[in-house]
Scaffold this active site. Structure first.
Site, PDB file in Angstrom:
ATOM      1  N   GLY A 159       0.838  -1.191   0.000  1.00 51.20           N
ATOM      2  CA  GLY A 159       0.000   0.000   0.000  1.00 51.20           C
ATOM      3  C   GLY A 159       0.873   1.241   0.000  1.00 51.20           C
ATOM      4  O   GLY A 159       2.066   1.170   0.303  1.00 51.20           O
ATOM      5  N   GLN A 169       2.933   9.900   1.914  1.00 49.91           N
ATOM      6  CA  GLN A 169       4.287   9.342   1.919  1.00 49.91           C
ATOM      7  C   GLN A 169       5.151   9.861   0.772  1.00 49.91           C
ATOM      8  O   GLN A 169       6.371   9.782   0.837  1.00 49.91           O
ATOM      9  CB  GLN A 169       4.227   7.807   1.863  1.00 49.91           C
ATOM     10  CG  GLN A 169       3.670   7.189   3.125  1.00 49.91           C
ATOM     11  CD  GLN A 169       3.542   5.686   2.988  1.00 49.91           C
ATOM     12  OE1 GLN A 169       2.592   5.201   2.395  1.00 49.91           O
ATOM     13  NE2 GLN A 169       4.518   4.947   3.492  1.00 49.91           N
ATOM     14  N   CYS A 185       6.197  -0.407   7.423  1.00 48.75           N
ATOM     15  CA  CYS A 185       5.839   0.798   6.679  1.00 48.75           C
ATOM     16  C   CYS A 185       7.030   1.218   5.828  1.00 48.75           C
ATOM     17  O   CYS A 185       8.171   1.228   6.311  1.00 48.75           O
ATOM     18  CB  CYS A 185       5.467   1.917   7.650  1.00 48.75           C
ATOM     19  SG  CYS A 185       4.988   3.450   6.820  1.00 48.75           S
ATOM     20  N   LEU A 186       6.756   1.565   4.585  1.00 48.22           N
ATOM     21  CA  LEU A 186       7.828   1.992   3.687  1.00 48.22           C
ATOM     22  C   LEU A 186       8.492   3.276   4.177  1.00 48.22           C
ATOM     23  O   LEU A 186       9.630   3.561   3.803  1.00 48.22           O
ATOM     24  CB  LEU A 186       7.277   2.200   2.268  1.00 48.22           C
ATOM     25  CG  LEU A 186       6.746   0.921   1.589  1.00 48.22           C
ATOM     26  CD1 LEU A 186       6.066   1.266   0.276  1.00 48.22           C
ATOM     27  CD2 LEU A 186       7.871  -0.090   1.376  1.00 48.22           C
ATOM     28  N   HIS A 226      -4.117   1.321   7.741  1.00 49.03           N
ATOM     29  CA  HIS A 226      -2.748   1.857   7.841  1.00 49.03           C
ATOM     30  C   HIS A 226      -2.586   3.051   6.884  1.00 49.03           C
ATOM     31  O   HIS A 226      -2.044   4.100   7.269  1.00 49.03           O
ATOM     32  CB  HIS A 226      -1.771   0.719   7.509  1.00 49.03           C
ATOM     33  CG  HIS A 226      -0.328   1.098   7.427  1.00 49.03           C
ATOM     34  ND1 HIS A 226       0.623   0.618   8.312  1.00 49.03           N
ATOM     35  CD2 HIS A 226       0.355   1.881   6.546  1.00 49.03           C
ATOM     36  CE1 HIS A 226       1.811   1.114   7.973  1.00 49.03           C
ATOM     37  NE2 HIS A 226       1.681   1.881   6.909  1.00 49.03           N
ATOM     38  N   GLU A 227      -3.069   2.903   5.660  1.00 51.30           N
ATOM     39  CA  GLU A 227      -2.944   3.988   4.669  1.00 51.30           C
ATOM     40  C   GLU A 227      -3.802   5.188   5.050  1.00 51.30           C
ATOM     41  O   GLU A 227      -3.378   6.333   4.902  1.00 51.30           O
ATOM     42  CB  GLU A 227      -3.340   3.508   3.263  1.00 51.30           C
ATOM     43  CG  GLU A 227      -2.595   2.299   2.725  1.00 51.30           C
ATOM     44  CD  GLU A 227      -1.109   2.370   2.910  1.00 51.30           C
ATOM     45  OE1 GLU A 227      -0.546   3.477   2.958  1.00 51.30           O
ATOM     46  OE2 GLU A 227      -0.479   1.309   3.026  1.00 51.30           O
ATOM     47  N   HIS A 277      -2.101   7.378   7.466  1.00 54.22           N
ATOM     48  CA  HIS A 277      -1.116   8.289   6.857  1.00 54.22           C
ATOM     49  C   HIS A 277      -1.794   9.603   6.432  1.00 54.22           C
ATOM     50  O   HIS A 277      -1.213  10.681   6.561  1.00 54.22           O
ATOM     51  CB  HIS A 277      -0.471   7.662   5.623  1.00 54.22           C
ATOM     52  CG  HIS A 277       0.661   6.719   5.916  1.00 54.22           C
ATOM     53  ND1 HIS A 277       1.801   7.108   6.588  1.00 54.22           N
ATOM     54  CD2 HIS A 277       0.840   5.405   5.600  1.00 54.22           C
ATOM     55  CE1 HIS A 277       2.636   6.065   6.670  1.00 54.22           C
ATOM     56  NE2 HIS A 277       2.073   5.019   6.080  1.00 54.22           N
TER      57      HIS A 277
HETATM   58  O1  GNR Z   1       4.145  -2.651   2.515  1.00 52.01           O
HETATM   59  C1  GNR Z   1       3.515  -2.521   3.565  1.00 52.01           C
HETATM   60  N1  GNR Z   1       3.217  -3.617   4.298  1.00 52.01           N
HETATM   61  C2  GNR Z   1       2.335  -3.638   5.363  1.00 52.01           C
HETATM   62  C3  GNR Z   1       2.305  -4.757   6.167  1.00 52.01           C
HETATM   63  C4  GNR Z   1       1.445  -4.831   7.232  1.00 52.01           C
HETATM   64  C5  GNR Z   1       0.598  -3.780   7.485  1.00 52.01           C
HETATM   65  C6  GNR Z   1       0.631  -2.643   6.713  1.00 52.01           C
HETATM   66  C7  GNR Z   1       1.486  -2.564   5.648  1.00 52.01           C
HETATM   67  S1  GNR Z   1       1.495  -1.152   4.641  1.00 52.01           S
HETATM   68  C8  GNR Z   1       3.131  -1.177   4.020  1.00 52.01           C
HETATM   69  C9  GNR Z   1       3.321  -0.114   2.967  1.00 52.01           C
HETATM   70  C10 GNR Z   1       3.165   1.252   3.587  1.00 52.01           C
HETATM   71  O2  GNR Z   1       3.981   1.778   4.287  1.00 52.01           O
HETATM   72  N2  GNR Z   1       2.043   1.870   3.376  1.00 52.01           N
HETATM   73  O3  GNR Z   1       1.809   3.052   3.959  1.00 52.01           O
HETATM   74 NI    NI Z   2       2.975   3.103   5.753  1.00 55.05          NI
END
Ligand code: GNR
Ligand code: NI
Length: 167
Positions: free
Chosen positions: A46, A51, A91-92, A133-134, A137
């Site tokens: 995601g 980001q 998270c990236l 999660h997104e 952000h």
């Molecule tokens: O790549 C991602 N893997 C992930 C794994 C578990 C829960 C959430 C995520 S999101 C993350 C990519 C990211 O940072 N999205 O904002």
């Molecule tokens: Ni993230």
């Protein structure tokens, strides 16, 4: 298409609040395509516009192993949620850190797609976790903020040290 630069925690721009998209146009679609390319190349499941330092309510998600199930959510809203699921998240923007976070187990999301059409989606499992999660952000929240203050301090120190060493 282009690979966009992903902001790294602790960067204060990750805490900006995204604004609603008022018109889905060619500029929006170009951003969506670049976000998808950036997510796939990372690789991640995601990515939120926040980001890549664009503070508009846009997220892309693809939890498939085949990378052919791209979902685009513009102005997403969670209109129903139930249950609790614990998932180890990464998270990236916080590379190398994986911690367990509590999320709703099932959600119903309403959003607009890249063609400007409103849709509703029921999600569970990793897809539901990822959407939450997104969406965090977009309101300036990074998953580490759910952890204890001690863990947050350690993570910030670790990432700052790593930034110093690699720049
Ligand atoms: O790549 C991602 N893997 C992930 C794994 C578990 C829960 C959430 C995520 S999101 C993350 C990519 C990211 O940072 N999205 O904002
Ligand atoms: Ni993230």
């Amino acid at each position: 298409m282009a690979i966009l630069k992903i902001l790294q925690y602790p960067d204060e721009r990750l805490h900006k609040i995204a604004k609603a998209v008022v018109r889905v146009d060619e500029t929006t679609r170009k951003l969506v395509r670049n976000m998808a390319e950036t997510m796939y190349s990372a690789p991640g499941v995601g990515l939120a516009a926040t980001q890549v330092d664009v503070h508009e309510r846009i997220i892309v998600v693809d939890v498939s192993e085949t990378h052919d199930q791209l979902k685009v959510f513009i102005n997403p809203e969670i209109i129903a949620s139930s249950g609790v699921s614990q998932c180890e998240e990464g998270c990236l923007s916080v590379p190398g850190i994986y911690e367990t976070v509590n999320r709703a187990e099932r959600i119903t999301v309403r959003a607009v797609n890249e063609n400007g059409a409103t849709f509703t989606l029921n999600a569970e499992g990793l897809l539901a976790v990822c959407i939450q999660h997104e969406m965090d952000h977009l309101i300036g929240r990074v998953f580490v903020e759910y952890l204890s203050p001690l863990k947050q301090t350690r993570i910030r120190a670790k990432l700052k040290k790593r930034l110093r060493e690699t720049m």
